[in-house]
Motif scaffolding. Structure first.
Motif, mmCIF file in Angstrom:
data_model
loop_
_atom_site.group_PDB
_atom_site.id
_atom_site.type_symbol
_atom_site.label_atom_id
_atom_site.label_comp_id
_atom_site.label_asym_id
_atom_site.label_seq_id
_atom_site.Cartn_x
_atom_site.Cartn_y
_atom_site.Cartn_z
ATOM 1 N N TYR A 139 -1.223 -1.871 -6.344
ATOM 2 C CA TYR A 139 -2.116 -2.900 -6.878
ATOM 3 C C TYR A 139 -1.852 -4.283 -6.292
ATOM 4 O O TYR A 139 -2.566 -5.226 -6.603
ATOM 5 N N THR A 140 -0.823 -4.410 -5.470
ATOM 6 C CA THR A 140 -0.522 -5.688 -4.826
ATOM 7 C C THR A 140 -0.276 -5.456 -3.344
ATOM 8 O O THR A 140 0.098 -4.349 -2.930
ATOM 9 N N ILE A 291 -3.915 -15.091 -9.787
ATOM 10 C CA ILE A 291 -2.591 -15.365 -9.223
ATOM 11 C C ILE A 291 -2.188 -14.258 -8.259
ATOM 12 O O ILE A 291 -1.661 -14.517 -7.168
ATOM 13 N N ARG A 292 -2.467 -13.014 -8.634
ATOM 14 C CA ARG A 292 -2.102 -11.878 -7.785
ATOM 15 C C ARG A 292 -2.877 -11.903 -6.469
ATOM 16 O O ARG A 292 -2.326 -11.598 -5.409
ATOM 17 N N GLU A 293 -4.144 -12.262 -6.518
ATOM 18 C CA GLU A 293 -4.951 -12.314 -5.296
ATOM 19 C C GLU A 293 -4.474 -13.419 -4.357
ATOM 20 O O GLU A 293 -4.446 -13.246 -3.142
ATOM 21 N N ILE A 294 -4.087 -14.566 -4.920
ATOM 22 C CA ILE A 294 -3.623 -15.677 -4.087
ATOM 23 C C ILE A 294 -2.277 -15.364 -3.457
ATOM 24 O O ILE A 294 -2.047 -15.615 -2.276
ATOM 25 N N ARG A 321 -12.007 -2.915 -17.871
ATOM 26 C CA ARG A 321 -12.121 -3.649 -16.610
ATOM 27 C C ARG A 321 -11.558 -2.852 -15.427
ATOM 28 O O ARG A 321 -11.983 -3.060 -14.285
ATOM 29 N N GLY A 322 -10.572 -2.022 -15.669
ATOM 30 C CA GLY A 322 -9.934 -1.271 -14.598
ATOM 31 C C GLY A 322 -8.455 -1.605 -14.510
ATOM 32 O O GLY A 322 -8.025 -2.718 -14.844
ATOM 33 N N LEU A 323 -7.657 -0.652 -14.051
ATOM 34 C CA LEU A 323 -6.204 -0.826 -14.004
ATOM 35 C C LEU A 323 -5.779 -1.936 -13.057
ATOM 36 O O LEU A 323 -4.674 -2.465 -13.175
ATOM 37 N N GLU A 324 -6.644 -2.322 -12.122
ATOM 38 C CA GLU A 324 -6.299 -3.416 -11.211
ATOM 39 C C GLU A 324 -6.213 -4.752 -11.938
ATOM 40 O O GLU A 324 -5.639 -5.710 -11.423
ATOM 41 N N TYR A 325 -6.764 -4.817 -13.142
ATOM 42 C CA TYR A 325 -6.685 -6.049 -13.916
ATOM 43 C C TYR A 325 -5.430 -6.109 -14.790
ATOM 44 O O TYR A 325 -5.129 -7.152 -15.376
#
Length: 513
Positions: A139-140, A291-294, A321-325
């Motif tokens: 996921y990251t 924050i994770r995307e940045i 929303r999905g596990l990515e959230y």
């Protein structure tokens, strides 16, 4: 008798000469001790308080022989009693941690933990290293696999001194553990030792704040560019002061701290009591995703549990929303957590203790099928092997401690953290007091403490009949109830099964993938 006056005069002269010589020798001895104390780098108290500081160690030693004459026993002093502190001091100095005669624990105090030894303990040839747990895997962009179960919790630069942060950074590197920066921003001293870092974003967003107090994406990306910064932790609340932001007195806001935090020098630094951007579960998940995307690195949040209805909302919202959230981790702090300064009304009365909150969070994550996705970090008065082993039994993936490592640095629980008068140099910015803390020496103690604690946890695990600490489960421990009787943890907190609806949803997701 005519000789008597002359004899008396001679005796007086000799006596005076002996007294002067003795006084001279005493002064020379004191001068020698003074020089030894101010130049040695092992004991901060002796370095800051030469000669008189030695009495502390004498009284501490003699207290073992005179304990029957005093009321303050091993287990009575708070917030950390003498038995807890003594173990940490011995572990940090890497000296014998065995004790004689018998335990000072009454073994019938409500809330005390007892581990269940196995009739056939694990033999040395069957020992296993602690299992690998990766945070943010899948996921990251840059998931993180920590080396250690036990790590250093958030203590900000400003609350702690330059030599203290320097020693923690170097000691963490030696021990292979991570260091949480706390909410005070990233200083050069965090980076100096080369250890893994967890960057904490407090409500004031020190170090990554825009002019209006919001999150500055460019500053955040610059922090994330450091290879040593492995994760980001959004602090929602803290055990010692839930609902209240950080408090740093103006006397501790030096020019260096002001520049690190991006605040005015000499003025009190009072953080907001919450994040304006985060006013709902949806806001929280969106902010964590941002924050994770940045940063491209694992991102989670820290909180002390009070009301718990939101845990159900969190689980439901993640699945919608999905596990990515989902947060990559949740740090659960205890109501008896520590801090440099907090209102007593919050410190004494607010929030749930970790023995109630940790199993609740672990079980809710299991109930919603999120236990593999969201890692759990346990915080709050986790200083001794028994507490850490208990947290592992309850389902924590990692355990962090702040005050345990403060003791390893030389803290004597003088309770001066908020006054800039810490006698050991740990929480003061007074150069005269800081000089007593030698970073190189204390770094070794930080590493020793972590390594010896991890070794003791392994001893507990092997005695329980498992090959490594992460295999500890609730069935391996019991807790003393209100009647003084041990009760199995897995009876009080039975294992929770995942709701069928979420199991089915996960299966459908896997098939479609």
């Amino acid at each position: 008798m005519e000789w008597l006056p002359g004899f008396v005069a001679s005796v007086v002269q000799i006596g005076a000469l002996v007294f002067v010589c003795a006084l001279g020798i005493l002064l020379l001895l004191l001068a020698y001790i003074y020089v030894v104390d101010v130049t040695q780098k092992t004991h901060a108290i002796r370095r800051n308080y030469p000669i008189i500081g030695r009495f502390r160690y004498y009284f501490e030693h003699m207290g073992e022989f005179f304990r029957q004459y005093f009321f303050a026993l091993d287990r009575e002093e708070l917030p950390f009693n003498r038995a807890q502190r003594s173990w940490i001091y011995r572990a940090a100095k890497n000296i014998d941690s065995t004790v004689a005669f018998g335990s000072t624990r009454p073994l019938n105090h409500p809330g005390d933990i007892i581990f269940l030894n196995c009739l056939f303990p694990t033999l040395r040839e069957n020992f296993l290293p602690s299992g690998v747990v990766t945070i943010g895997d899948g996921y990251t962009r840059q998931p993180y696999t920590p080396n250690s179960i036990f790590n250093i919790s958030g203590m900000s630069f400003g609350a702690l001194s330059v030599p203290a942060i320097t020693a923690l950074s170097s000691g963490a590197k030696q021990a292979g553990i991570w260091l949480n920066t706390g909410e005070g921003g990233l200083s050069p001293f965090h980076l100096q030792g080369g250890c893994d870092l967890v960057f904490q974003i407090g409500t004031a967003k020190y170090g990554v704040q825009a002019a209006d107090g919001s999150l500055d994406p460019d500053k955040l990306a610059k922090i994330a560019a450091h290879d040593s910064v492995k994760m980001f932790e959004l602090k929602l609340s803290q055990g010692a002061k839930p609902g209240k932001g950080g408090i740093l007195p103006g006397v501790k806001v030096t020019s260096l701290i002001a520049s690190t935090r991006g605040i005015p020098e000499g003025q009190p630094s009072i953080s907001p009591n919450g994040h304006p951007e985060v006013r709902s579960i949806e806001d929280l998940l969106e902010f964590l995703r941002k924050i994770r995307e940045i940063t491209g690195k694992p991102t989670g949040f820290k909180m002390v549990l009070g009301s718990w209805e939101w845990l159900d909302e969190l689980g439901q919202c993640i699945h919608e929303r999905g596990l990515e959230y989902a947060p990559d981790f949740i740090t659960v702090d205890s109501a008896d957590g520590g801090t440099g300064a907090a209102p007593q009304s919050l410190m004494d009365y607010m929030g749930l203790p970790i023995k109630r909150s940790l199993p609740m969070v672990v079980d809710k994550l299991s109930e919603y099928g999120l236990r593999e996705r969201v890692k759990v970090i346990c915080s709050g008065k986790m200083t001794n092997p028994g507490e850490v082993a208990w947290a592992l039994c309850m389902g924590a993936d990692f355990v962090v401690s702040a005050r345990g490592f403060m003791f390893a640095l030389g803290c004597i629980q003088a309770m001066q953290c908020n006054k800039n008068t810490c006698p050991t140099g740990v929480t003061t910015h007074n150069p005269e007091l800081q000089k007593g803390l030698d970073p190189a020496n204390k770094a070794n103690r930080v590493a020793n403490y972590a390594k010896n604690l991890l070794q003791e946890i392994e001893v507990i695990a092997h005695s329980c009949g498992v090959a490594q600490p992460r295999l500890l489960q609730r069935r391996h421990a019991q807790v003393i109830n209100g009647d003084g009787v041990p009760v199995a943890l897995n009876e009080i907190y039975p294992e929770v099964e995942t709701r069928a609806i979420y199991l089915a949803r996960d299966e459908d997701t896997a098939e479609s993938a």
